[in-house]
Design an enzyme around this catalytic site. Structure first.
Site, short mmCIF file in Angstrom:
data_model
loop_
_atom_site.label_atom_id
_atom_site.label_comp_id
_atom_site.label_asym_id
_atom_site.label_seq_id
_atom_site.Cartn_x
_atom_site.Cartn_y
_atom_site.Cartn_z
N LEU A 2 0.80 -1.21 0.00
CA LEU A 2 0.00 0.00 0.00
C LEU A 2 0.83 1.26 0.00
CD1 LEU A 2 -2.83 -0.96 2.47
CD2 LEU A 2 -3.08 -0.37 0.07
N ARG A 3 2.13 1.09 0.26
CA ARG A 3 2.97 2.27 0.42
C ARG A 3 2.97 3.13 -0.85
NH1 ARG A 3 7.24 2.68 4.31
NH2 ARG A 3 7.60 0.45 4.37
N GLY A 4 2.94 2.47 -1.98
CA GLY A 4 2.96 3.20 -3.25
C GLY A 4 1.75 4.09 -3.38
N GLU A 5 0.58 3.52 -3.08
CA GLU A 5 -0.67 4.29 -3.18
C GLU A 5 -0.66 5.49 -2.25
OE1 GLU A 5 -3.42 0.80 -3.53
OE2 GLU A 5 -4.82 2.40 -3.02
N THR B 287 1.93 7.04 -0.89
CA THR B 287 2.89 8.06 -1.31
C THR B 287 2.36 8.84 -2.51
OG1 THR B 287 4.60 6.51 -0.68
CG2 THR B 287 5.28 8.44 -1.90
#
Lengths: 589, 340
Positions: B277-280, B282
């Site tokens: 989820l980190r991509g979303e 960020t």
């Protein structure tokens, strides 16, 4: 680039001029990389440089394996103990402030050391955050990198080369051409004081930028350096402004060795231009290749699942030097060493058997006890001395990690090629990807027809590896013995350099060309077995990937002879390919 | 000794993606760090050092070695928490260099050797992590950083707290900073764990247009010949950028993210197959910061498009043999998706 005849004296004249310019503005020009073996010509050049430096200018040699404490600075043990408080010791880079650092055997300087030097070159100061000290010390200096590399690949780190204005190659310059220079020391002095006033017009700047671009020089640092060189030239000629002549000479001195393309073929980006050349070549070669790219990709997908996971990790693991689980994804055989490698902390212990004392940690462990020990010994007055006891000793722990190189030996012969070469290529590509994750180097040897050939010397550039693999044609006999011999020779050389080689052989094991290049199955098989046994004696970890449609006894026998792991490459049938293609296709919508 | 003022941020020619990423980090530090990878001589470290001069000052507890924020009682260090009424002062936002060759004791902090030796006092001397609290920690040539230091950084960056247990000292202090790294991919790869720590990742290239290249050389040369005059000439431009940062920070809280944009962000990540989820998260935060910088009140597709590559390119499943770089892959998907 060897110089002969008249060219020799021209090369020498440029080299001498570069040295003179560097004596005028060492820090501004970054310095010189001098490619030459140790010898009278190099000595004369260094003498020429020294002769043009003022006596007040420091010039120091940076030894090859210099440690951080000596390079950057740290805590001075003797002074600290005497004074009873931390005393900083200057690093070499701070000592050469205003002068020149001679980098010995620059082709072997590690990327890490180079980065410390380039950081100082960029910032004109060194930032020390070591041993409890936090200092910023001015360090503006020029670097003379003495490059003794013999092979084209043996070069100082690119980051360093980028920052040094002149790349001089004295290889092949006869001593007779190395004549004394006409420039006097006072002319250099004069030029140095004149330098800050020299102006360069916008036309000079534009023409230098355009020239660099036409020559395919990507880095803009080259242009800055050429600009500064042209200023130094103008100063040397006692002018106040840079003239076209200065710019032309500066351009020649700075750009010639950096050029990646000829100006006659104008292209915005040199790297791209080179790529195009190589691409068109590979494409031409691929025309005869029955497997066009998309199919290659399909095959790649298809055998992805068929290869045992982490094959390379197991390969290294089989040698018993690297633990598989924890250090997976880490390169090289690593072992704790007392003396070399990366520091990994300290431990309590005496500095014996070559272990190095960590002064700071020792003092740190002694420090809290000082009041108590003073009270104990009743020497309250002598507070200047520190009472260090054996139990305080801390020694440094280092971890040495050697570079791993995986040598791929690919059977490109007719028997393999016709039905399996594409899959073998695919397998190599997958393994390459694994090497990449592990930060290994890869080398590629192919054998077909009468002999084996090193297609790719050890490199970390995967794109290069992939390209030479893609351009690999198939067909001809199977000189298996030559292939193994070539791999052994390469591995042996790597091992002597302290690296850790391992070998992956992709073949069906059906040798039919003997060592001497003559066809004949019997002799070829015997030779191959002999070569394989030599490999086993050398104890180089190896894998044999059987590329034949059905696992073959020959390949398995070969693996046994080599002491290698045997892995049959399962046949990627049409169904598997179709499934893989379907999985790889993008979702509609 | 006074050092010359750094090269002005606004005088950097081109490199818009890099400048935008640094501004995003200045507006919203929770974006989580910036990684700048690229060719030699593209002004990577110049840009980071220039940012330092640009940042508006912050309020900090007077005398606190960690520069605690006076208005946030939860985030105070132990000393400030017990101190009662706190006096605050204006200080510059720290931009701390972590040089190669730094030793562990200077990074995490250690026993103050001088005081220990001279006075026999066991005192903690804060390290670079303490100095970087609430600011930026910059590592040039980040891929050459020694492994044991990387481990330390990963730990602190994840927890926002530096825990020191050495030489009989037991200290913990807040250490929340924006990690900024730069490097050249040729020098070696970055460990995936460290890569993951950076919110935004960008690739810089030397400009290939002659006019731009000439301008880069011209400005650099002018700066080197006379740093004071050059920075003076760019003063008003710099002030403009600073005002933009301040305005964007104020606006950030009121910028709204409509559900549609959230869905678009999720779809983008799904199509690219980014992990976790980190991509979303960020992507969302960066897009919001861009909206704030642009003076917009809602996050829309345009903002997503501008940060998609920075926020996602280092989170794609890695295929080192794929010649098409991850940038191209992101761009392809972005074009496809927003054309629909």
């Amino acid at each position: 680039m060897n110089a002969t005849g008249d060219a020799g004296s021209r090369v020498w004249a440029d080299a001498a001029l570069a040295a003179t310019l560097c004596a005028i503005d060492p820090a501004g020009l970054g310095g010189i990389v001098l490619r030459a073996r140790a010898g009278p010509v190099r000595d004369r050049w260094v003498g020429h440089l020294r002769g043009h430096l003022p006596a007040s200018m420091p010039i120091r040699t940076v030894p090859l394996h210099i440690g951080d404490s000596r390079l950057l600075g740290g805590l001075d043990l003797t002074a600290t103990l005497r004074a009873g408080r931390p005393v900083a010791e200057q690093g070499l880079l701070a000592e050469v402030h205003g002068g020149i650092a001679l980098l010995a055997m620059a082709e072997r300087v590690s990327g890490a050391t180079a980065a410390r030097i380039t950081s100082a070159l960029d910032r004109g100061e060194i930032q020390v955050e070591r041993d409890g000290l936090a200092l910023r010390i001015p360090a503006r200096f020029g670097v003379i990198a003495l490059d003794e590399g013999a092979e084209p690949d043996e070069r100082p780190p690119a980051a360093l080369l980028d920052r040094l204005a002149f790349h001089v190659d004295l290889e092949g310059v006869p001593l007779g051409d190395a004549t004394a220079s006409a420039t006097t020391v006072s002319a250099v002095e004069n030029a140095r004081s004149r330098l800050p006033r020299i102006v360069a017009g916008d036309d000079v700047l534009q023409s230098l930028t355009a020239t660099a671009m036409a020559l395919g020089i990507a880095s803009l640092r080259a242009v800055h350096l050429a600009l500064r060189a042209s200023r130094a030239l103008a100063a040397l000629a006692q002018r106040d402004a840079v003239e076209a002549e200065d710019a032309a000479i500066a351009g020649r001195l700075v750009f010639a060795a950096r050029a990646t393309q000829l100006p006659s073929a104008p292209s915005p980006d040199a790297a791209e231009a080179q790529d195009t050349v190589e691409d068109s070549r590979t494409e031409a070669e691929q025309d005869g290749d029955p497997f066009d790219r998309p199919l290659d990709d399909m095959v790649l997908e298809a055998i992805k699942a068929a290869l045992p996971a982490a094959l390379l990790a197991q390969l290294v693991g089989s040698d018993g030097v690297a633990s598989r689980g924890r250090s997976g994804g880490k390169a090289g055989a690593s072992h704790r060493s007392k003396l070399r490698g990366r520091p990994v902390g300290t431990r309590a212990g005496e500095p014996r058997g070559g272990a190095r004392l960590s002064v700071v940690e020792t003092l740190r462990s002694a420090a809290p006890w000082q009041p108590l020990r003073r009270r104990e010994s009743g020497r309250t007055q002598s507070i200047a001395r520190i009472d260090v006891r054996p139990e305080d000793f801390r020694v440094k722990r280092y971890e040495e990690r050697s570079q791993s190189t995986t040598i791929f030996v690919v059977d490109a012969s007719g028997s393999s090629a016709l039905h399996r070469l594409a899959e073998a290529k695919g397998a190599v590509e997958l393994l390459l990807a694994e090497s990449y994750v592990r930060r290994d180097q890869v080398a590629l040897i192919a054998f077909r027809g009468e002999r084996a050939e090193v297609l790719l010397p050890p490199t970390r550039s995967l794109v290069r590896a992939k390209r030479s693999l893609a351009g690999l044609p198939g067909g001809g006999g199977t000189p298996l013995a030559s292939g193994i011999d070539a791999a052994l020779a390469l591995a042996d050389g790597l091992r002597r350099k302290g690296e850790t080689p391992s070998i992956v052989v992709l073949t069906d094991g059906k040798a039919n060309v003997a060592r001497d290049g003559k066809p004949g199955r019997e002799q070829a098989t015997a030779d191959a077995a002999a070569a394989a046994r030599r490999l086993r004696v050398a104890a180089i970890p190896a894998i044999v990937l059987d590329t034949s449609p059905r696992p073959q006894p020959q390949a398995e026998q070969l693996a046994r002879d080599m002491g290698a792991r045997y892995v049959p490459l399962p046949h990627a049938d049409a169904n598997a390919v179709t499934r893989a293609v379907r999985a790889a296709a993008p979702d509609p919508g | 000794m006074s050092r010359p003022a750094p090269f002005p941020f606004s005088a950097i020619v081109g490199q818009d993606e890099m400048k935008l990423a640094l501004l995003i980090a200045a507006v919203d530090p929770t974006v989580g760090g910036v990684l700048v990878f690229g060719d030699r001589g593209t002004g990577k470290s110049t840009a980071v050092r220039a940012l330092a001069a640009l940042l508006p000052p912050m309020r900090a507890v007077a005398g606190c070695p960690y520069g605690c924020e006076p208005d946030k009682p939860a985030a105070l260090c132990e000393a400030c928490r017990g101190a009662g009424r706190l006096k605050s002062v204006q200080v510059p936002v720290p931009v701390v260099d972590l040089p190669l060759g730094a030793t562990e004791d200077r990074v995490v902090g250690a026993l103050d050797l001088e005081r220990a030796l001279a006075q026999g006092v066991k005192a903690f001397e804060p390290g670079l992590l303490a100095r970087a609290h609430r600011g930026f920690l910059y590592i040039d040539e980040v891929n050459l950083l020694e492994d044991h230091l990387v481990d330390l950084l990963l730990d602190v960056a994840a927890s926002g707290e530096n825990v020191v247990e050495r030489e009989g000292l037991s200290v913990r202090h807040p250490a929340r900073f924006v990690l900024v790294g730069s490097g050249n991919p040729e020098e070696g790869e970055l460990r995936p764990q460290l890569l993951d720590r950076f919110g935004l990742s960008l690739e810089v290239r030397t400009p290939t247009e002659l006019a731009l290249r000439v301008e880069v050389v011209r400005r650099r040369d002018a700066y080197e010949r006379d740093p004071e005059a050059f920075t003076a000439r760019w003063k008003s431009e710099e002030a403009k950028v600073r005002r933009r940062i301040i305005a964007a920070r104020e606006r950030l809280a009121v910028v709204t993210v409509p559900d549609r944009t959230l869905e678009r962000a999720a779809e983008l990540c799904m199509r690219l197959g980014t992990d976790g989820l980190r991509g979303e998260l960020t992507l969302m935060r960066a897009a919001r910061a861009v909206a704030a910088l642009d003076g917009d009140s809602t996050v829309a597709d345009v903002h997503l498009q501008r940060v998609a590559a920075s926020a996602l390119r280092h989170r794609l499943r890695r295929d080192p043999l794929d010649d098409t770089g991850s940038t191209t892959r992101v761009e392809r998907v972005v074009t496809e998706m927003f054309a629909e």
